[in-house]
Design an enzyme around this catalytic site. Structure first.
Site, PDB file in Angstrom:
ATOM      1  N   LYS A  66       5.815   9.415  13.599  1.00 19.34           N
ATOM      2  CA  LYS A  66       6.862  10.801  13.087  1.00 19.34           C
ATOM      3  C   LYS A  66       7.682  10.575  13.773  1.00 19.34           C
ATOM      4  CE  LYS A  66       5.319  10.722   9.762  1.00 19.34           C
ATOM      5  NZ  LYS A  66       4.979  10.859   8.951  1.00 19.34           N
ATOM      6  N   LYS A  83      10.644   7.050   0.614  1.00 17.07           N
ATOM      7  CA  LYS A  83       9.156   7.745   0.539  1.00 17.07           C
ATOM      8  C   LYS A  83       8.499   6.478  -0.280  1.00 17.07           C
ATOM      9  CE  LYS A  83       6.906  11.794   0.604  1.00 17.07           C
ATOM     10  NZ  LYS A  83       6.576  11.933   1.886  1.00 17.07           N
ATOM     11  N   TRP A 135      17.343   1.544  -3.296  1.00 14.00           N
ATOM     12  CA  TRP A 135      17.000   1.744  -2.014  1.00 14.00           C
ATOM     13  C   TRP A 135      16.808  -0.452  -2.091  1.00 14.00           C
ATOM     14  CZ3 TRP A 135      12.886  -1.257  -0.415  1.00 14.00           C
ATOM     15  CH2 TRP A 135      12.382  -0.647   1.083  1.00 14.00           C
ATOM     16  N   HIS A 140      -4.220  -1.093  30.394  1.00 10.18           N
ATOM     17  CA  HIS A 140      -4.281  -2.615  30.714  1.00 10.18           C
ATOM     18  C   HIS A 140      -2.759  -2.969  29.725  1.00 10.18           C
ATOM     19  CE1 HIS A 140      -9.005  -2.599  30.448  1.00 10.18           C
ATOM     20  NE2 HIS A 140      -9.126  -1.722  29.707  1.00 10.18           N
ATOM     21  N   ARG A 170      13.555   8.413  -3.303  1.00  7.20           N
ATOM     22  CA  ARG A 170      13.403   7.247  -2.918  1.00  7.20           C
ATOM     23  C   ARG A 170      14.127   6.291  -2.975  1.00  7.20           C
ATOM     24  NH1 ARG A 170       9.138   7.557  -6.900  1.00  7.20           N
ATOM     25  NH2 ARG A 170       9.076   5.391  -7.485  1.00  7.20           N
ATOM     26  N   GLU A 215      10.290   7.724  13.538  1.00  7.50           N
ATOM     27  CA  GLU A 215      11.165   7.240  12.003  1.00  7.50           C
ATOM     28  C   GLU A 215      12.273   8.077  11.650  1.00  7.50           C
ATOM     29  OE1 GLU A 215       8.622   6.957   8.243  1.00  7.50           O
ATOM     30  OE2 GLU A 215       7.191   8.583   9.025  1.00  7.50           O
ATOM     31  N   ASN A 230      13.866   0.473 -11.792  1.00  8.80           N
ATOM     32  CA  ASN A 230      13.180   0.559 -10.376  1.00  8.80           C
ATOM     33  C   ASN A 230      12.080  -0.375 -10.560  1.00  8.80           C
ATOM     34  OD1 ASN A 230      11.494   1.324  -8.126  1.00  8.80           O
ATOM     35  ND2 ASN A 230      10.043   2.807  -9.574  1.00  8.80           N
ATOM     36  N   GLY A 231      11.939  -1.831  -9.275  1.00 11.20           N
ATOM     37  CA  GLY A 231      10.691  -2.241  -9.555  1.00 11.20           C
ATOM     38  C   GLY A 231      11.081  -3.937  -8.689  1.00 11.20           C
ATOM     39  N   CYS A 245      13.282   2.554  -5.861  1.00 11.66           N
ATOM     40  CA  CYS A 245      14.670   3.579  -6.528  1.00 11.66           C
ATOM     41  C   CYS A 245      14.194   4.458  -7.568  1.00 11.66           C
ATOM     42  CB  CYS A 245      15.485   2.503  -7.353  1.00 11.66           C
ATOM     43  SG  CYS A 245      15.765   0.891  -6.910  1.00 11.66           S
TER      44      CYS A 245
HETATM   45  C1  AGP Z   1       5.204   7.989   6.283  1.00  9.38           C
HETATM   46  O1  AGP Z   1       6.777   9.509   7.413  1.00  9.38           O
HETATM   47  C2  AGP Z   1       5.860   7.133   5.897  1.00  9.38           C
HETATM   48  N1  AGP Z   1       7.098   7.541   5.284  1.00  9.38           N
HETATM   49  C3  AGP Z   1       5.134   5.853   5.661  1.00  9.38           C
HETATM   50  O2  AGP Z   1       4.329   5.398   6.974  1.00  9.38           O
HETATM   51  C4  AGP Z   1       4.321   6.078   4.595  1.00  9.38           C
HETATM   52  O3  AGP Z   1       3.343   6.885   4.800  1.00  9.38           O
HETATM   53  C5  AGP Z   1       3.606   4.468   3.964  1.00  9.38           C
HETATM   54  O4  AGP Z   1       4.445   3.966   3.049  1.00  9.38           O
HETATM   55  C6  AGP Z   1       3.037   5.044   3.024  1.00  9.38           C
HETATM   56  O5  AGP Z   1       3.017   5.413   1.334  1.00  9.38           O
HETATM   57  P1  AGP Z   1       1.804   6.464   0.644  1.00  9.38           P
HETATM   58  O6  AGP Z   1       1.221   7.202   1.252  1.00  9.38           O
HETATM   59  O7  AGP Z   1       2.653   6.677  -0.278  1.00  9.38           O
HETATM   60  O8  AGP Z   1       1.169   5.598  -0.190  1.00  9.38           O
END
Ligand code: AGP
Length: 597
Positions: A474, A592, A74, A493, A27, A477, A100-101, A2
């Protein structure tokens, strides 16, 4: 995961909080809320994005208040709803809390408080905190003591901020979740991340694990867990509000894709000397161990880690990459000669943090390759190598991946023997080559042709294998279309059974070596089964003969081609999602930085 924000000062707190929350929405955006203090607590919260809260907020009524806290959520405990939105309060409305946590012992605390007669309004873990504070107030404790007593009871990860009715003071604490304080001329700020207040001040204090902060109109006081005052170290952020805004692009993601040439130049600045062929990474001056190397990372960062491990192995250094969530020093041999490299853009990803903590406990030397100065990973590790990409707001990682590729190339040079002249020449040219791709890409046409396809496949070998995985991630998502990346040789395979005339295959074919020619053979297999082929190529093979479309990248070696080919795939993903009208910067169900395991 969050975002939290807080402000006390001479401006209207509500304006600062809403601005701050809009800078933190990456976030989480399941719900949002604010609590204004210095008077009766005014708490407003609403399920949905920040705009939903703003549409019902009596903003004019809330003006004139000098302090408050805010939250964008989140969900972890309890689904998105008005009730589960933060801030949470105690029974009597004396204190409001944002968090947050994850509070790991929340169930036992909730049982204890319920037995004491407390009624819970939400399903969240957070709500135990205001009730613990409320109970401490009833026992006669002053607000600050009550806040500390409550924090002492909770286990897990937290960045917490609380305001009390009738008070101008904000109390905050952190453990294993980020919290940064802002020192402004018009007041003091706190947030999960500096973009929340960068337009007001660039002077920041990164709170350490276990520290507390008290923000009042007069001062900021930081104390350690025993209450001893700590002299905070004030740092200056080098980027500004413009860097963190959209600069005229429709989406942060597109802006960040276009920022890549600049980001890569920043990553390289002062680190390479073309004349002598030397790579200097001052942050790693004290690095001792170098082999074997184990990378730990998640998602896009894991794809960068695969790229880094390939590079190191090609330069004679034993290296492996692990998904951080699968990494365990109980099952993977680690000792004091092992170098464990955590690749994490945010520096806050819980899976990666756990892996790094385990590696540290097992005696490994650790390096965080991260974008965020002062992040948890940077603090946890013995060394931090910054990728210097600047703030990345779009949930889909773009410029940070390219910067990770370049930073890991520099790391590979630092960890291996041999000449770096060729690599440095490649890296010197990469920012301009990325610019060329941005200026000439036909990705919008490809997106128009294939946006409605059933599924998308991406294939590549060697350095292009992680790019195939990243291209698929990419696309899935942000477009919500089914997409898979494969090592090109693996297609026959099994996955070949999925290939039809409705499933475009993006083939990454660069260079003129054996790997490239074998991938051309795989393209022929796909073409023979009537699947449309989009070749991402530098034209060094005859793959164009078997492709329906070509996305060109400049001729380079395998390192440069892996960066530029990925940019083409970022653009394809963006324009497919754009055509489908997706929420590109804030895709459904994603955040994020994922601070839960
Ligand atoms: C990437 O587009 C994603 N949002 C996700 O896979 C991200 O790379 C992953 O959660 C790792 O995040 P970080 O690099 O902040 O550790």
């Amino acid at each position: 995961m969050c975002g939290i924000v807080g402000y006390v000062g001479s401006n209207d707190a509500i304006d600062v909080l809403l601005n701050g929350l809009s800078g933190l929405e990456y976030r989480g955006y399941d719900s949002a809320g604010v609590a204004l203090a210095n008077g009766t607590l005014a708490v407003h919260k609403r399920e949905g994005e920040l705009a939903a809260l703003e549409s019902t907020l009596p903003t004019a009524e809330l003006r004139g208040r000098s302090n408050g806290i805010g939250h964008t959520r989140w969900s972890t405990h309890g689904p998105p709803s008005d009730a589960n939105a933060h801030p949470h309060t105690d029974d009597e409305g004396r204190v409001a809390v944002v968090h947050n946590g994850i509070i790991e012992n929340y169930q036992s605390l909730r049982d204890e408080l319920t037995a004491d007669g407390v009624t819970f309004e939400s399903e969240t873990d957070t709500e135990v905190v205001p009730h613990l504070i409320g109970r401490a107030l009833e026992e006669g404790m002053a607000p600050e003591t009550a806040f500390r007593a409550a924090i002492d009871r909770i286990e897990g990860s937290y960045a917490v901020a609380a305001v009390f009715a009738g008070s101008e003071t904000i109390h905050a604490a952190r453990r294993a979740s980020p919290l940064v304080l802002g020192i402004g001329d018009d007041g003091y700020y706190l947030a999960s991340d500096a973009p929340a207040f960068i337009e007001y001040t660039d002077r920041v204090v990164y709170l350490e694990d276990g520290e507390f902060a008290r923000l009042s109109p007069e001062e900021v006081v930081v104390t350690d867990s025993s209450g001893t005052v700590v002299e905070p170290s004030v740092e200056t952020i080098e980027w500004d509000a413009e860097d963190a805004g959209k600069s005229g692009y429709d989406h942060y993601m597109l802006k960040e894709i276009h920022e890549q040439p600049t980001a890569l130049r920043q990553c390289l600045r002062g680190r390479v000397d073309e004349l002598t062929g030397t790579v200097t990474l001052e942050e790693l001056d004290a690095l001792e161990s170098s082999s074997p190397v184990q990378f730990v990372a998640c998602g896009t960062s894991y794809h960068a880690a695969l790229f880094g491990a390939t590079l190191l192995r090609d330069r004679g250094v034993p290296a492996q990459s692990f998904l951080a969530s699968e990494y365990s020093t109980d099952r993977i041999p680690v000792d004091s000669s092992t170098l464990v490299v955590g690749v994490t853009q945010s520096g806050e990803t819980a899976d990666t943090m756990r892996a790094l903590r385990e590696a540290n406990r097992a005696g490994a030397e650790t390096v965080a390759v991260t974008n965020v100065v002062g992040s948890s990973a940077a603090r946890e590790c013995d060394h931090a190598l910054y990728i210097r990409a600047g703030p990345e707001i779009g949930v889909a990682a773009t410029k940070t991946f390219a910067s990770q590729q370049v930073a890991l190339t520099l790391l590979a040079c630092r960890l291996s023997d041999g000449s770096n002249h060729d690599v440095i020449r490649t890296l010197r040219d990469v920012p301009d080559q990325v610019q060329t791709v941005l200026d000439t890409s036909q990705a919008t046409e490809i997106a128009a042709e294939y946006a409605e396809s059933d599924a998308f496949f991406f294939i590549g070998r060697g350095y292009q294998y992680p790019v195939a995985l990243e291209g698929a991630l990419k696309l899935k998502e942000i477009s919500y279309r089914h997409a898979e990346g494969f090592a090109a040789g693996e297609l026959k395979h099994g996955p070949l059974a999925l290939v039809t005339e409705e499933t475009p295959v993006f083939a990454l074919v660069t260079g003129d070596d054996e790997r490239a020619h074998k991938t051309v053979s795989n393209v022929k297999e796909v073409e023979a089964r009537d699947a449309p082929v989009v070749a991402v190529t530098d034209g060094q093979t005859d793959v164009e003969r078997y492709a329906d479309h070509v996305l060109e990248v400049p001729a380079s070696n395998e390192i440069g081609a892996a960066v530029t080919a990925n940019v083409q795939l970022q653009l394809v993903a963006y324009w497919v999602a754009h055509r489908l009208g997706r929420s590109i910067d804030k895709p459904r169900h994603l955040a994020k930085s994922v601070t839960v395991e």
